[in-house]
Scaffold this active site. Structure first.
Site, PDB file in Angstrom:
ATOM      1  N   LYS A  35       0.836  -1.197   0.000  1.00 42.83           N
ATOM      2  CA  LYS A  35       0.000   0.000   0.000  1.00 42.83           C
ATOM      3  C   LYS A  35       0.881   1.261   0.000  1.00 42.83           C
ATOM      4  O   LYS A  35       0.631   2.216  -0.734  1.00 42.83           O
ATOM      5  CB  LYS A  35      -0.858  -0.030   1.272  1.00 42.83           C
ATOM      6  N   THR A 121     -13.818   3.910  13.783  1.00 43.90           N
ATOM      7  CA  THR A 121     -15.092   3.698  14.481  1.00 43.90           C
ATOM      8  C   THR A 121     -14.881   2.658  15.576  1.00 43.90           C
ATOM      9  O   THR A 121     -14.494   1.529  15.294  1.00 43.90           O
ATOM     10  CB  THR A 121     -16.162   3.215  13.478  1.00 43.90           C
ATOM     11  N   PHE A 147     -17.038  10.691   9.017  1.00 43.88           N
ATOM     12  CA  PHE A 147     -18.363  10.327   8.482  1.00 43.88           C
ATOM     13  C   PHE A 147     -18.346  10.136   6.976  1.00 43.88           C
ATOM     14  O   PHE A 147     -19.396  10.157   6.339  1.00 43.88           O
ATOM     15  CB  PHE A 147     -19.384  11.413   8.848  1.00 43.88           C
ATOM     16  N   GLU A 150     -17.884   6.213   1.069  1.00 41.18           N
ATOM     17  CA  GLU A 150     -17.037   5.797  -0.045  1.00 41.18           C
ATOM     18  C   GLU A 150     -17.659   6.326  -1.332  1.00 41.18           C
ATOM     19  O   GLU A 150     -18.873   6.398  -1.459  1.00 41.18           O
ATOM     20  CB  GLU A 150     -16.925   4.270  -0.082  1.00 41.18           C
ATOM     21  N   ALA A 254     -35.435   1.271  -1.385  1.00 41.47           N
ATOM     22  CA  ALA A 254     -35.602  -0.155  -1.083  1.00 41.47           C
ATOM     23  C   ALA A 254     -34.849  -0.978  -2.121  1.00 41.47           C
ATOM     24  O   ALA A 254     -34.684  -0.559  -3.262  1.00 41.47           O
ATOM     25  CB  ALA A 254     -37.078  -0.514  -1.092  1.00 41.47           C
ATOM     26  N   GLY A 259     -24.662  -2.808   2.656  1.00 41.86           N
ATOM     27  CA  GLY A 259     -23.475  -3.624   2.893  1.00 41.86           C
ATOM     28  C   GLY A 259     -22.305  -2.698   3.100  1.00 41.86           C
ATOM     29  O   GLY A 259     -22.483  -1.549   3.523  1.00 41.86           O
ATOM     30  N   CYS A 262     -18.795  -0.614   6.663  1.00 46.80           N
ATOM     31  CA  CYS A 262     -19.206   0.163   7.849  1.00 46.80           C
ATOM     32  C   CYS A 262     -20.537  -0.269   8.433  1.00 46.80           C
ATOM     33  O   CYS A 262     -20.585  -0.812   9.538  1.00 46.80           O
ATOM     34  CB  CYS A 262     -19.250   1.644   7.501  1.00 46.80           C
TER      35      CYS A 262
HETATM   36  C1  UDX Z   1     -21.626   4.758   5.428  1.00 50.72           C
HETATM   37  C2  UDX Z   1     -22.155   6.093   5.971  1.00 50.72           C
HETATM   38  O1  UDX Z   1     -23.031   6.688   5.010  1.00 50.72           O
HETATM   39  C3  UDX Z   1     -20.994   7.021   6.267  1.00 50.72           C
HETATM   40  O2  UDX Z   1     -21.485   8.229   6.837  1.00 50.72           O
HETATM   41  C4  UDX Z   1     -20.051   6.333   7.235  1.00 50.72           C
HETATM   42  O3  UDX Z   1     -18.939   7.149   7.490  1.00 50.72           O
HETATM   43  C5  UDX Z   1     -19.591   4.984   6.692  1.00 50.72           C
HETATM   44  O4  UDX Z   1     -20.738   4.191   6.358  1.00 50.72           O
HETATM   45  P1  UDX Z   1     -20.684   3.937   3.068  1.00 50.72           P
HETATM   46  O5  UDX Z   1     -20.401   2.624   3.712  1.00 50.72           O
HETATM   47  O6  UDX Z   1     -19.655   4.532   2.178  1.00 50.72           O
HETATM   48  O7  UDX Z   1     -20.979   5.046   4.182  1.00 50.72           O
HETATM   49  O8  UDX Z   1     -22.018   3.734   2.215  1.00 50.72           O
HETATM   50  P2  UDX Z   1     -23.451   4.401   2.098  1.00 50.72           P
HETATM   51  O9  UDX Z   1     -23.472   5.332   0.977  1.00 50.72           O
HETATM   52  O10 UDX Z   1     -23.953   4.873   3.396  1.00 50.72           O
HETATM   53  O11 UDX Z   1     -24.290   3.128   1.663  1.00 50.72           O
HETATM   54  C6  UDX Z   1     -24.324   1.972   2.492  1.00 50.72           C
HETATM   55  C7  UDX Z   1     -25.127   0.864   1.875  1.00 50.72           C
HETATM   56  O12 UDX Z   1     -26.507   1.159   1.959  1.00 50.72           O
HETATM   57  C8  UDX Z   1     -24.845   0.566   0.410  1.00 50.72           C
HETATM   58  O13 UDX Z   1     -24.773  -0.844   0.247  1.00 50.72           O
HETATM   59  C9  UDX Z   1     -26.026   1.150  -0.302  1.00 50.72           C
HETATM   60  O14 UDX Z   1     -26.310   0.483  -1.515  1.00 50.72           O
HETATM   61  C10 UDX Z   1     -27.124   0.917   0.722  1.00 50.72           C
HETATM   62  N1  UDX Z   1     -28.273   1.845   0.616  1.00 50.72           N
HETATM   63  C11 UDX Z   1     -28.096   3.180   0.785  1.00 50.72           C
HETATM   64  C12 UDX Z   1     -29.544   1.351   0.366  1.00 50.72           C
HETATM   65  O15 UDX Z   1     -29.742   0.137   0.220  1.00 50.72           O
HETATM   66  N2  UDX Z   1     -30.601   2.223   0.307  1.00 50.72           N
HETATM   67  C13 UDX Z   1     -30.451   3.551   0.479  1.00 50.72           C
HETATM   68  O16 UDX Z   1     -31.464   4.277   0.422  1.00 50.72           O
HETATM   69  C14 UDX Z   1     -29.157   4.047   0.727  1.00 50.72           C
END
Ligand code: UDX
Length: 436
Positions: A35, A121, A147, A150, A254, A259, A262
């Site tokens: 890395k 976290t 917060f 990705e 929905a 996943g 986080c």
């Molecule tokens: C999340 C938090 O948003 C972020 O603030 C924290 O710091 C880390 O965890 P991230 O893991 O990057 O961020 O993804 P995020 O955009 O939150 O989406 C998480 C998952 O939820 C994805 O699999 C996404 O497809 C799913 N999702 C999101 C849904 O199924 N429906 C939605 O309405 C929104």
């Protein structure tokens, strides 16, 4: 200001590059030499829009360097801890090995007045424990949760919607607040709120924010389950309730659920920590949030089985997407890949395509077939399953074009991202999640 960032994964690499881009002198430190080598050449070791530009500018004389030698943290005013806290192998709790190892390795290089700022976290109470570990150095331990999402990590780091800093009481805490205000001066000047709390609150802000987001997604997915037995349309329902400002439209999509690295592990670690604190019942609902989430993957699989007349055995099923969400190559706890693996388990010939995550997916699930080119992947498929809503599959795949590639006419929309009417009009049997 001289800063060190310990841990150069999704969080740390972005933080290091972003801090250098606003004029700090930053050293990023990681035990993974591969890395470090990539980052030192200005290459991002994972897919994150905008990161390569920052790394490139930073490492070419922009005050950014990377090393595997923790001793190079010496002399930095703030040491950010951004290592991973994955789920333990045999329990729901967070594995804090990397956090403790990073802080213990840092201790000999700390000097009085240094600030150690935790960003990982962690379960509430970890910061207090770390404070005692560094107490003899004269440095101050603070908690500064991250917060970032990705795919939006650079923007979220440079323009955070809030900055939270948990500090100990007294002079040392006040001094640390002043230092962090200086670190984040551009964001604060741009209007990002800067909240000062105690250590426990700062730790809890992060896990409760993620618990809320996960709950919101599972709420709408629970409504999808009800919609499925009543003939209602959860997408319309989400739009309608979302106009209420108290509810809001975001995170009400929905589909096959959440996943990533986080949300899933954070709600589990939160449950485990609440149990330890004797307050398991306070967040007992998070178990259901998790269960609803996992059920939706099974539902998507069932729709493919139904769509193909009761069996997927030896049918060619093309899975559109592997990453846990678009604009990412991250496959950690990816619902998309889980659906692919389950279909493979039922005897389907599964072909997976994804614009960014194939390499990562192949490493973990070599049993699946991977095809980079979308159209090649779709060719002669009996069924298509949209599981990651990349634009390539959602907006830029007209049903007529799909029809030209295969005689299969079954499409399962695991993200409710397709125009159902258009696909039906083109002769496809369209199956959505919580939609008629
Ligand atoms: C999340 C938090 O948003 C972020 O603030 C924290 O710091 C880390 O965890 P991230 O893991 O990057 O961020 O993804 P995020 O955009 O939150 O989406 C998480 C998952 O939820 C994805 O699999 C996404 O497809 C799913 N999702 C999101 C849904 O199924 N429906 C939605 O309405 C929104």
């Amino acid at each position: 200001m001289k800063l060190s960032v310990i841990g150069c994964g999704y969080l740390g690499a972005v933080h290091a590059a972003a801090m250098a881009s606003i004029g700090h002198e930053v050293v990023g430190i990681d035990v993974d030499q591969r890395k470090i080598d990539a980052l030192s050449k200005g290459e991002a070791p994972f897919f994150e829009p905008g990161l390569t530009d920052l790394l490139d500018a930073g490492t070419k004389g922009g005050g950014l360097r990377f090393t595997s030698d923790i001793a190079e943290a010496r002399g930095s005013r703030v040491h950010f801890i951004g290592v991973g806290t994955p789920q333990q192998k045999d329990s729901y709790a967070a594995d804090l090995t990397y956090v403790y190892a990073a802080v213990d390795a840092l201790v000999p290089h700390l000097t009085p007045g240094d600030v150690v700022a935790g960003k990982s976290t962690v379960p509430v109470g970890t910061a207090a424990e770390l404070s005692t570990r560094i107490a003899s150095t004269g440095a101050t331990l603070v908690w500064n949760p991250e917060f970032l999402r990705e795919g939006w990590a650079v923007k979220d780091t440079l323009e955070p919607d809030r900055l939270v800093v948990g500090v100990p009481e007294g002079e040392a805490g006040a001094a640390a607040v002043a230092v962090l205000r200086e670190v984040y001066a551009p964001a604060i000047a741009n209007g990002s709120p800067f909240l000062v709390t105690d250590l426990a609150t700062a730790e809890l802000v992060k896990v409760s924010a993620n618990a809320f987001l996960a709950t919101k997604i599972s709420f709408i997915n629970a409504m999808a389950e009800i919609a499925e037995v009543t003939g209602a349309d959860v997408s319309k329902l989400a739009e309608a309730i979302g106009y209420d400002e108290r509810i809001g439209r975001q995170f009400l999509k929905a589909g096959i659920g959440f996943g990533g690295g986080c949300l899933p592990k954070d709600i589990r670690a939160f449950s485990a920590r609440a149990e330890e604190l004797g307050r398991g019942e306070s967040v007992a609902f998070l178990r259901q949030v998790d269960e609803i989430n996992l059920r939706r993957r099974e539902r998507a699989v069932q729709l493919v089985v139904d769509g193909l007349g009761g069996s997927v055995f030896e049918k060619k099923v093309t899975v559109l997407g592997a990453a846990f969400k678009p604009h990412s190559d991250d496959i950690r706890d990816s619902p998309a890949l889980d659906v692919a693996v389950r279909l493979h388990g039922l005897g389907a010939n599964v072909t997976v395509t994804d614009p960014a995550a194939i390499e990562n997916a192949r490493r973990i699930h070599p049993q699946l077939t991977y095809v980079e080119d979308r159209d090649e992947a779709i060719r002669d498929a009996d069924a298509l399953v949209l599981v990651t809503e990349w634009d390539e599959y959602r907006r830029q795949l007209p049903p007529e074009h799909a029809s030209s590639l295969t005689d299969g006419r079954v499409v399962v929309d695991g993200r409710n991202g397709l125009d159902a009417a258009a696909w039906r009009a083109a002769g496809w049997a369209y199956y959505g999640m919580g939609r008629p």
